[in-house]
Design a protein around this motif. Sequence first.
Motif, PDB file in Angstrom:
ATOM      1  N   LEU A 237       0.836  -1.144   0.145  1.00  0.00           N
ATOM      2  CA  LEU A 237       0.030  -0.101  -0.059  1.00  0.00           C
ATOM      3  C   LEU A 237       0.877   1.372   0.195  1.00  0.00           C
ATOM      4  CD1 LEU A 237      -3.008   1.232   0.053  1.00  0.00           C
ATOM      5  CD2 LEU A 237      -2.653   1.046   2.551  1.00  0.00           C
ATOM      6  N   ILE A 238       0.765   1.961  -1.072  1.00  0.00           N
ATOM      7  CA  ILE A 238       1.441   3.193  -1.340  1.00  0.00           C
ATOM      8  C   ILE A 238       0.632   4.382  -0.573  1.00  0.00           C
ATOM      9  CG2 ILE A 238       2.514   4.883  -2.709  1.00  0.00           C
ATOM     10  CD1 ILE A 238       3.161   2.892  -4.528  1.00  0.00           C
ATOM     11  N   ARG A 239       1.084   5.056   0.319  1.00  0.00           N
ATOM     12  CA  ARG A 239       0.144   6.219   1.150  1.00  0.00           C
ATOM     13  C   ARG A 239       0.766   7.557   0.724  1.00  0.00           C
ATOM     14  NH1 ARG A 239      -3.262   5.189   4.940  1.00  0.00           N
ATOM     15  NH2 ARG A 239      -2.494   3.248   5.421  1.00  0.00           N
ATOM     16  N   LEU A 240      -0.034   8.227   0.020  1.00  0.00           N
ATOM     17  CA  LEU A 240       0.401   9.490  -0.241  1.00  0.00           C
ATOM     18  C   LEU A 240       0.250  10.541   0.615  1.00  0.00           C
ATOM     19  CD1 LEU A 240      -0.939   9.659  -4.149  1.00  0.00           C
ATOM     20  CD2 LEU A 240       1.377   8.980  -3.475  1.00  0.00           C
ATOM     21  N   ASP A 241       1.225  11.327   1.058  1.00  0.00           N
ATOM     22  CA  ASP A 241       1.121  12.150   2.285  1.00  0.00           C
ATOM     23  C   ASP A 241       2.169  13.251   2.485  1.00  0.00           C
ATOM     24  OD1 ASP A 241       0.558  13.443   4.376  1.00  0.00           O
ATOM     25  OD2 ASP A 241       0.224  11.536   5.830  1.00  0.00           O
ATOM     26  N   ASN A 242       1.746  14.249   2.334  1.00  0.00           N
ATOM     27  CA  ASN A 242       2.703  15.484   2.279  1.00  0.00           C
ATOM     28  C   ASN A 242       2.973  15.949   3.864  1.00  0.00           C
ATOM     29  OD1 ASN A 242       0.467  17.043   3.088  1.00  0.00           O
ATOM     30  ND2 ASN A 242       0.353  18.381   1.276  1.00  0.00           N
ATOM     31  N   HIS A 243       2.431  15.174   4.604  1.00  0.00           N
ATOM     32  CA  HIS A 243       2.419  15.675   6.461  1.00  0.00           C
ATOM     33  C   HIS A 243       2.390  17.021   6.680  1.00  0.00           C
ATOM     34  CE1 HIS A 243       4.008  11.444   6.666  1.00  0.00           C
ATOM     35  NE2 HIS A 243       4.502  11.714   5.549  1.00  0.00           N
ATOM     36  N   GLU A 244       1.394  17.860   5.886  1.00  0.00           N
ATOM     37  CA  GLU A 244       1.045  19.143   6.090  1.00  0.00           C
ATOM     38  C   GLU A 244      -0.531  19.199   6.156  1.00  0.00           C
ATOM     39  OE1 GLU A 244       1.660  22.884   7.333  1.00  0.00           O
ATOM     40  OE2 GLU A 244       3.173  21.939   6.610  1.00  0.00           O
ATOM     41  N   GLU A 245      -0.786  19.150   7.500  1.00  0.00           N
ATOM     42  CA  GLU A 245      -2.404  19.097   8.020  1.00  0.00           C
ATOM     43  C   GLU A 245      -3.161  20.098   7.064  1.00  0.00           C
ATOM     44  OE1 GLU A 245      -5.571  19.380  11.593  1.00  0.00           O
ATOM     45  OE2 GLU A 245      -3.120  19.436  11.783  1.00  0.00           O
ATOM     46  N   LYS A 246      -2.684  21.175   6.682  1.00  0.00           N
ATOM     47  CA  LYS A 246      -3.659  22.337   6.263  1.00  0.00           C
ATOM     48  C   LYS A 246      -3.507  22.335   4.728  1.00  0.00           C
ATOM     49  CE  LYS A 246      -4.120  25.113  10.109  1.00  0.00           C
ATOM     50  NZ  LYS A 246      -4.041  26.549  10.844  1.00  0.00           N
ATOM     51  N   ARG A 247      -2.334  21.434   4.209  1.00  0.00           N
ATOM     52  CA  ARG A 247      -2.502  21.493   2.608  1.00  0.00           C
ATOM     53  C   ARG A 247      -2.692  20.358   2.159  1.00  0.00           C
ATOM     54  NH1 ARG A 247       3.313  24.608   1.227  1.00  0.00           N
ATOM     55  NH2 ARG A 247       2.547  24.243  -0.754  1.00  0.00           N
ATOM     56  N   PRO A 248      -3.231  20.199   0.767  1.00  0.00           N
ATOM     57  CA  PRO A 248      -3.761  18.962   0.131  1.00  0.00           C
ATOM     58  C   PRO A 248      -2.268  18.464  -0.257  1.00  0.00           C
ATOM     59  CG  PRO A 248      -4.492  20.579  -1.039  1.00  0.00           C
ATOM     60  CD  PRO A 248      -4.240  21.374   0.263  1.00  0.00           C
ATOM     61  N   ASN A 249      -2.328  17.184  -0.751  1.00  0.00           N
ATOM     62  CA  ASN A 249      -1.511  16.311  -1.507  1.00  0.00           C
ATOM     63  C   ASN A 249      -1.284  17.108  -2.959  1.00  0.00           C
ATOM     64  OD1 ASN A 249      -0.737  14.735   0.709  1.00  0.00           O
ATOM     65  ND2 ASN A 249      -2.301  13.049  -0.036  1.00  0.00           N
ATOM     66  N   THR A 250      -0.153  17.479  -3.354  1.00  0.00           N
ATOM     67  CA  THR A 250      -0.123  17.826  -4.785  1.00  0.00           C
ATOM     68  C   THR A 250       1.286  17.261  -5.374  1.00  0.00           C
ATOM     69  OG1 THR A 250       1.179  19.948  -4.091  1.00  0.00           O
ATOM     70  CG2 THR A 250      -0.978  20.375  -4.195  1.00  0.00           C
ATOM     71  N   LEU A 251       1.042  17.593  -6.786  1.00  0.00           N
ATOM     72  CA  LEU A 251       2.177  16.914  -7.485  1.00  0.00           C
ATOM     73  C   LEU A 251       3.077  17.520  -8.265  1.00  0.00           C
ATOM     74  CD1 LEU A 251      -0.303  13.912  -8.597  1.00  0.00           C
ATOM     75  CD2 LEU A 251       1.312  13.652  -6.746  1.00  0.00           C
ATOM     76  N   GLY A 252       4.151  17.863  -7.551  1.00  0.00           N
ATOM     77  CA  GLY A 252       5.266  18.558  -8.473  1.00  0.00           C
ATOM     78  C   GLY A 252       6.216  17.267  -8.783  1.00  0.00           C
TER      79      GLY A 252
END
Length: 706
Positions: A39-54
């Motif tokens: 299971l690949i879990r996508l998470d930027n670990h920033e509560e107030k900002r959604p996951n984005t993809l650069g």
Amino acid sequence: MPAEFSRYRHLTENFQHELITQANVEDVNLPGDSGTLALIRLDNHEEKRPNTLGPGSLIAFGEAVSAQYARAESGEIAALGIIGKPGVFAAGADIVSARELTETQHGIDLAELGHDVFNLVEDFPLPTFAFVNGSALGGGLEVALPADYRTISAATKAIGLPEAFLGLVPGWGGIFRLPNLIGPEAAAQVIFVNPLNNNKTLNGQKAYEIGIADTVLEESTFEQDSLEWAAKVVGKDEAALAAITDHRTHDSGQDAWARAVQTAEETITAKTGNSAPGPLRALEIFRQVSQSSREQDRVREVDALGELLVSDEFKNVVYGFMELVQKRAKKPAGVPQASPRKVNSVGVVGAGLMASQLALVFAQQLRVPVVISDLDQQRVDKGLAYIAEQNSKQVRKGRLTQEQADALTGLVTGSTEKAAYAEADFVIEAVFEEISVKKQVFAELEDIVSSETILATNTSSLSVTEMAADLKHPERVIGFHFFNPVQVMPLVEIARTARTADEPIATAFELAASLRKTPVLTKDTTAFVVNRLLLRLMAEVQKAFDLGTEARTADQALKPLGLPMTPFELLSMVGLPVAQHVTESLQTSFGDRFYVSKNLQSLIDHGVTEIWSTDESGAQHIKDSTLELMEFGNSPQSSEQVLNTVLEALAEEIGLMLKDQVVSSPKDIDLCMILGAAWPFHRGGITPYLDQLGISQRVNGAPFHG
């Protein structure tokens, strides 16, 4: 097919502020001894900002997927899964950083990177699952599409491909994969219709119904239920597989494709006037999907995205949507430090259509008592009936229960006596647009309401200062201008006079936010921002027509701007008398640069309500009887000349407004025009567009933006 991403690492230099979305892998034992799912879990670990993809996030995800190939081949795992962080699967590409790209090749490389990464998912040798636990937009949805199977949370609020709205194309495989998954007609809705209709998105249930997801699961147990569902698929449960096959049935025949393409074409024409390159490039690719391989589509998507990422139109959208609507609208300029007054009851003077719409919005959003009044009981009853019917419509659409609708309707009462406003904390007038009438209303109210009650006017053009001039407490009077239709249009212009105190302005800002509107503070000048600019635009087109320009040439001259309707169509919608009255007010205030048409006055005097008439086939024409009422000059202009004249006039007017400090910044002009006049996002707000064309420099000697 493991992949290596070193050739893309240079892109991270262009995304120095990227918040990396990590792709952490954890092994999960599937229920029923179905094996191990990586299971690949996508998470930027920033509560107030959604996951984005650069690029950094894409490389991390690609490396995580690539590392599972050897494990799949060795039998160490039985499946691959992808999930986001709570409430967010992935919110798409990092478009704020992407707007800094200056070279087409960098855009091409970013598009190629996305394809390389997502193809790894699609080509994975074992079953792949996307557990869409929250919002999945743009590139975020394109993460999920290459998976073999998708579950979705019932609580998910936003699923879509907004690229056409953003001035881009779905450039990581979305245009190819989505119609192959759900059929071309449903895909056309997601790729074209939804984004070009105010960036509409799908909720989880709707995404399941059109086939994006194979099953919809409850939020509270979503991850565990997804794993149990995946175990059935991996274990080849016949009932589960049959349900998936049945759910994915769709029409992909030639006729379905023809209908889908027609829908896309009509939507783009209606919403952008074919002036926005992003939707047109998406349509060009979409037309060819049914005859294309994945690799052929990749080439088209990559080329398009590479060009569009460095285009003015994309940068304009990011400015208009991200900087203005998402940021400045939430932190407006000019909010006083004073504490706002609490509004526990509202009065609306008038019971006509505008007044009734105002009363409805106050009741729906504030849930406080609202009183309307008018000259006789028949008008009051008509206003109350309108409000009741609008609430009933919400019941029929499933948005309210009957009990909720009855409660909302019950909040609004009516009277023929202004004494009904005695307890109101905020009273707004929406009576006839005549200064003497409005002054009389305020004079009567001042003898009835508390000295602290805020008095507001919904005037679109008259002087708030003059309305308050004879009052004992002019400091509590403000302009609070809504746009029609009130429930739909998001802008409220808050007009402050030289004598207005801080508390009423602070209250107006908070009240607008409670009404889910975007407030912009303006100086008390005739027609504030939006109507001043629209009437300058309309007056210039009318002047060209009166001087001899052919009607269609004059009316279609602004088509390259992509406005939602032509000047003559807008004139008909607003009403000829209203437009003429506002223009006369503007001419009185600002002089002859606001042209008042004798032809228009002639039409008004003879009861004509439109310039264009429509025949049975829907074709526009001007009736002979209408033409006979007008006189024309012999100085026709080309459409290019009319467009240039209009743009120069707008540049002049905006320059004068900023010089007079009508608003605090060009950004407020742009925000007003986007939200109050539906100025197209791909034009980025009116001031950057005038800068890009060199018109602001030519007219005012300097650009609006340094």
